[in-house]
Design an enzyme around this catalytic site. Structure first.
Site, mmCIF file in Angstrom:
data_model
loop_
_atom_site.group_PDB
_atom_site.id
_atom_site.type_symbol
_atom_site.label_atom_id
_atom_site.label_comp_id
_atom_site.label_asym_id
_atom_site.label_seq_id
_atom_site.Cartn_x
_atom_site.Cartn_y
_atom_site.Cartn_z
ATOM 1 N N LYS A 120 25.661 -23.074 -3.849
ATOM 2 C CA LYS A 120 24.970 -24.321 -3.476
ATOM 3 C C LYS A 120 24.868 -25.171 -4.720
ATOM 4 O O LYS A 120 24.932 -24.676 -5.849
ATOM 5 C CB LYS A 120 23.602 -24.050 -2.859
ATOM 6 C CG LYS A 120 22.551 -23.451 -3.755
ATOM 7 C CD LYS A 120 21.769 -24.372 -4.650
ATOM 8 C CE LYS A 120 21.234 -25.574 -3.927
ATOM 9 N NZ LYS A 120 20.435 -26.394 -4.908
ATOM 10 N N THR A 170 19.096 -25.602 -8.949
ATOM 11 C CA THR A 170 20.244 -26.431 -8.690
ATOM 12 C C THR A 170 21.428 -25.580 -8.381
ATOM 13 O O THR A 170 21.544 -25.083 -7.319
ATOM 14 C CB THR A 170 20.539 -27.409 -9.831
ATOM 15 O OG1 THR A 170 20.981 -28.565 -9.181
ATOM 16 C CG2 THR A 170 21.496 -26.991 -10.855
ATOM 17 N N GLU A 174 26.227 -35.350 -5.524
ATOM 18 C CA GLU A 174 25.382 -36.327 -4.851
ATOM 19 C C GLU A 174 26.072 -37.693 -4.797
ATOM 20 O O GLU A 174 26.400 -38.270 -5.821
ATOM 21 C CB GLU A 174 24.031 -36.402 -5.552
ATOM 22 C CG GLU A 174 23.217 -35.134 -5.287
ATOM 23 C CD GLU A 174 21.997 -34.981 -6.152
ATOM 24 O OE1 GLU A 174 21.069 -34.292 -5.714
ATOM 25 O OE2 GLU A 174 21.970 -35.548 -7.250
ATOM 26 N N ASN A 176 18.637 -40.026 -5.920
ATOM 27 C CA ASN A 176 17.840 -39.587 -7.054
ATOM 28 C C ASN A 176 16.688 -40.516 -7.423
ATOM 29 O O ASN A 176 15.757 -40.106 -8.110
ATOM 30 C CB ASN A 176 18.733 -39.344 -8.266
ATOM 31 C CG ASN A 176 19.523 -38.076 -8.061
ATOM 32 O OD1 ASN A 176 18.945 -37.012 -7.918
ATOM 33 N ND2 ASN A 176 20.841 -38.193 -7.992
#
Lengths: 413, 413
Positions: free
Chosen positions: A184, A195, A285, A408
Site C-alpha cells: 500500500k 505510508t 497521489e 494533501n
C-alpha cells in the site's frame, strides 16, 4: 479525498495463490474508517523465518521500532496491520499501544510476543487505541483462511485508489516455489497516511539472515528506486516471511544468500518487488502518468541514482509531465542541482526515443510536434546520458497534478 | 499564467533613491515578451568595484559563466540583463551570445568587455539572438538616468507578479552611505524562467575582495535561507556594485571585510538582502502564505539549516499550509527525513506561539480550534526545538497551491 481510481491502475487485482503456511483474516475495528476493513491479521505456521527493511526516518513510528526490536529473533508467527492511524509520534502511549497489540495477538495465536510483527498506517500523532483489537484479533484467529490476499491488500489501504498485489514463481533446487506480495502507499511517502507498507510471503525455506540479505538487495532495486514526492515516511515497512512449506515438496533449505541455487528465486523476488513498487508509483497521489527516469554515463551508479532521484523528485519536472510538456530545460536544471559530477556540454536528453538535447544544447532535429505527441502518452520515459562514465540508474515516479494539492491540502479537514 | 498579483505583495514599490555613480535605462528588445520592457542596462562610473555570488548548479547558464570569468577583474562599468530567455543550455551559441552582448555593451559605453556583467532570465534551451541588443544598448547608453530603479525591477521580471526593491542606509566611518537592491524570482527556483536574479548598488567605497566577503556572508543569511520549490536554477545571480561616490563626502575607503567601521554597513546589507529574499518568497509561484521556519536545539547550525530546509521544501508541509491545516505530523516527517541527528522523543513543535507537540507526542493542551484559527493568517511560523544542542536556523518559504501546478504545468504551452 480522491475516490476515483488512478488512471494508471491495472485492470484488476491479480489472482494470488495461497502460500502454504500463511493464513489471512481481515476485520472492521473502527480505528478511523467506517464501513471498511481496517485490520489485517496474517498468521504463519511455526518455523516461518522473517526479514524486514524499514524507514530511515529519524522519527520512526512505534510499530517500526517494535519490528526492529523483535526482528533479531528471526521467526514470525503473525503480522498485525491497521490502517487509519500510523501510531507515529505518539510517545509513551505509542509504545504501550504496540506492546498491547502484540500481547493480544500472541494470546490469540498462542505464540510469543517476539514473533508478532506490527505495522500501522494512517494519521500521525493521534494516539492509537489498541484495546480495539481485543475481541477482534481473537475472533479473526478462529476465521483465518489461506487465499485472502485481495482482502488483505484492501484492509491496509489509506489514500490508495486500488489494492496492490503480485505473484512470482521460481525454481528452487528443482522445486517450484511461490512468492506473493501486497503493498500500500499512494505516495511512497505521504506521511499522514504514513505510508508505504509491503508484505511478502513465500513457501521457500530460507533462513532469516539469507532472507534479510535477499530482501535488502531487492529493496535497493525496487522500493528505493521509486518516489512520489520525496517525503520519507515515518512508517515505511517491508517485511518478508518464508514459511518453508515447500521443503516438504523437496525444495532445499537455504541458509546462505550466496547459495547458487537462489538465482531464479532472487530474480523472481526482485521482479515482484519492482512490480509492487511500480504499482505504488502508479497510485501516487493525483498521478495521471507513470514516469521512468533513466540516467546513464554517470561517474558511478550511486551518482546516477542521485541524479535520477533529483529529476524524479523535481516539482518542476513533474508538473511539466502533468502538463504534457517536454520541458527538457527542467531536466537540465535537475541534473545541475543534484550535487554530483555533471558536464553540461556532454549532456544528452531523450523523451522516449526522441533526443531533444545533445552536447549541451537543443538537438538540431528538435521537433516540438513529435515530442508533444509523445508526452500525451500515459507512460513517459525520461533518459539522460551524462557522457562521463558507466554509472547508471533507473527510478520510477508519477506526475504532479492538481489532485496532489487537493488531496494533501485538504486531507485532515 | 498567473497574472494576478501575489496576495503577499507589499502595498507598493518602495521609493528608491539614486546611487551616485549608477545610471539606469530599460527598453523593449522583443526577446520574447511583447509590449513590455525586457532589457536593463545599468552603467557605473569608473572605479566601481564588483562582487558576485552565483548558482551552484553543475549546468550553469552562459551569462553565469561569463560573470565568473570576468569577476576576478574586480571592476564593473555595466550590467546588461534581459528577461524572456535565460541563455542556459545553449551550448556554443550561448557563449557566442554573451561575447557579442559584452562587445555591444562595451562599445556603447566605451569600456572594456571584462567590465561588463551579464544576466539572462527566461526559457532554458532557446538560443538567444544577441544581435537584438545591437541598436538597443547604443540608444540606451545615451538615455541613462539615475533614478529608474522601479523600471529596472520591472524589466527583469518573468513570472514575478510584482517588482522587488529595497533600500537601506548605514553610517560608514561617520558618513551616511546608501544601499539599493532589486531582485526577481517567482520561485527561488523556477528554472524555465531561470530564475533568481538580484542586483545591489551602493555608493560606499569598498574594494572587490571585501565586497565579495560581505556579499557571500550576507547571501548565506538571506537568499540561501529561502526556498520556493527546492529546484536550484541554472542562472541564480546576485551581484553587488560599489561606486565609491560616497568617498567624496568623506566615507572611508574600505579594503578589508574585517574593518570594524563596517559594522552598520554589513548589518544594513544583510537586512536588505533578507528583505529582497523575503519578497522573492512572497512572490513564490502560486503563494498565498508566507512561511517562516525556525529550528533550534540542533547539534549544529548546519544541521539546523538542513532540517529547516527539509521542512520548507516538503510538498506535504507546504500543501498543508495552503490548506490552513496545522499538520504537525508532516513536520515530524520532514525532521525525520532530513538525514541529520534528531530524537523523536525530545522534539517539540509550535505553530506561531501554540505548542502542538512536545517530547515526542501531541501536546496535552492541544486545541484544534485555536491552531486552526492561527493557520488562517497570512504569515505562518513553524518552529521546532530538537533538544539536542544549540544549533539554530531560520528559513523562509511559501505555501504550495493549485496555482503552482497551473503555472508550471502550462508554462511553455
Amino acid at each position: 479525498m480522491a475516490s476515483k481510481v488512478s488512471p494508471l491502475a491495472p485492470t484488476g487485482f491479480p489472482a494470488l495463490p495461497a502460500i502454504e503456511g500463511v493464513r489471512i483474516g481481515t476485520a472492521e475495528a473502527g480505528i478511523r474508517y467506517k464501513n471498511r476493513t481496517d485490520v489485517l491479521l496474517m498468521a504463519f505456521d511455526p518455523g516461518t523465518s522473517v526479514a524486514g527493511v524499514f524507514t530511515r526516518s529519524r522519527c520512526p513510528s512505534a510499530p517500526v521500532e517494535w519490528c526492529r526490536s523483535v526482528l533479531p529473533g528471526g521467526m514470525a508467527r503473525a503480522l498485525v496491520v491497521n490502517s487509519g492511524n500510523a501510531n507515529a509520534f505518539t510517545g509513551a502511549k505509542g509504545r504501550e499501544a504496540v506492546a498491547l497489540t502484540a500481547r493480544i495477538a500472541a494470546n490469540a495465536l498462542d505464540c510469543g510476543e517476539g514473533e508478532i510483527f506490527l505495522a500501522s498506517t494512517g494519521v500521525i500523532g493521534e494516539p492509537l487505541d489498541a484495546s480495539k483489537f481485543e475481541g477482534v484479533l481473537d475472533r479473526l484467529a478462529g476465521e483465518l483462511a489461506p487465499d485472502r490476499w485481495e482482502a488483505a491488500a484492501r484492509a491496509i489501504m489509506t489514500t490508495d485508489t486500488f489494492p496492490k498485489g503480485a505473484v512470482r514463481r521460481a525454481d528452487l533446487g528443482g522445486t517450484e516455489v511461490t512468492i506473493v506480495g501486497i503493498a500500500k502507499g499512494a505516495g511512497m511517502i505521504a506521511p499522514d497516511m504514513a505510508t508505504m507498507l509491503s508484505f511478502v510471503a513465500t513457501d521457500a525455506e530460507i533462513a532469516p539472515e539469507a532472507l534479510q540479505a535477499l530482501l535488502a538487495r531487492g529493496t535497493e532495486k525496487s522500493f528505493n528506486c521509486m518516489t512520489v514526492d520525496g517525503d520519507t515516511s515515518t512508517s515505511d515497512t517491508l517485511i518478508a516471511f518464508a514459511t518453508g512449506a515447500a521443503a516438504k515438496r523437496g525444495a532445499p533449505a537455504i541458509t546462505d544468500a550466496a547459495d547458487s541455487r537462489l538465482g531464479a528465486f532472487a530474480e523472481a523476488l526482485d521482479d515482484l518487488l519492482i512490480d509492487l513498487a511500480q504499482q505504488v508509483a502508479k497510485d501516487g497521489e493525483g498521478a495521471t502518468k507513470f514516469v521512468t527516469v533513466d540516467v546513464a554515463g554517470a561517474t558511478s551508479d550511486e551518482d546516477a541514482k542521485r541524479i535520477a532521484l533529483s529529476i524524479a523528485n523535481s516539482p518542476l519536472v513533474k508538473t511539466a509531465v502533468a502538463g504534457e510538456d517536454a520541458n527538457w530545460g527542467r531536466v537540465v536544471m535537475a541534473v545541475g542541482k543534484a550535487g554530483v559530477p555533471a558536464d553540461r556540454d556532454r549532456l544528452s536528453i531523450w523523451f522516449g526515443d526522441i533526443r531533444v538535447a545533445v552536447e549541451g544544447a537543443r538537438d538540431k532535429t528538435y521537433d516540438e510536434g513529435k515530442v508533444s505527441a509523445y508526452m500525451k502518452g500515459q507512460n513517459i520515459n525520461i533518459r539522460t546520458e551524462l557522457g562521463l562514465g558507466t554509472g547508471a540508474a533507473r527510478v520510477w515516479t508519477c506526475d504532479f497534478t492538481h489532485d496532489y494539492i487537493s488531496i494533501n491540502a485538504d486531507y485532515r479537514s
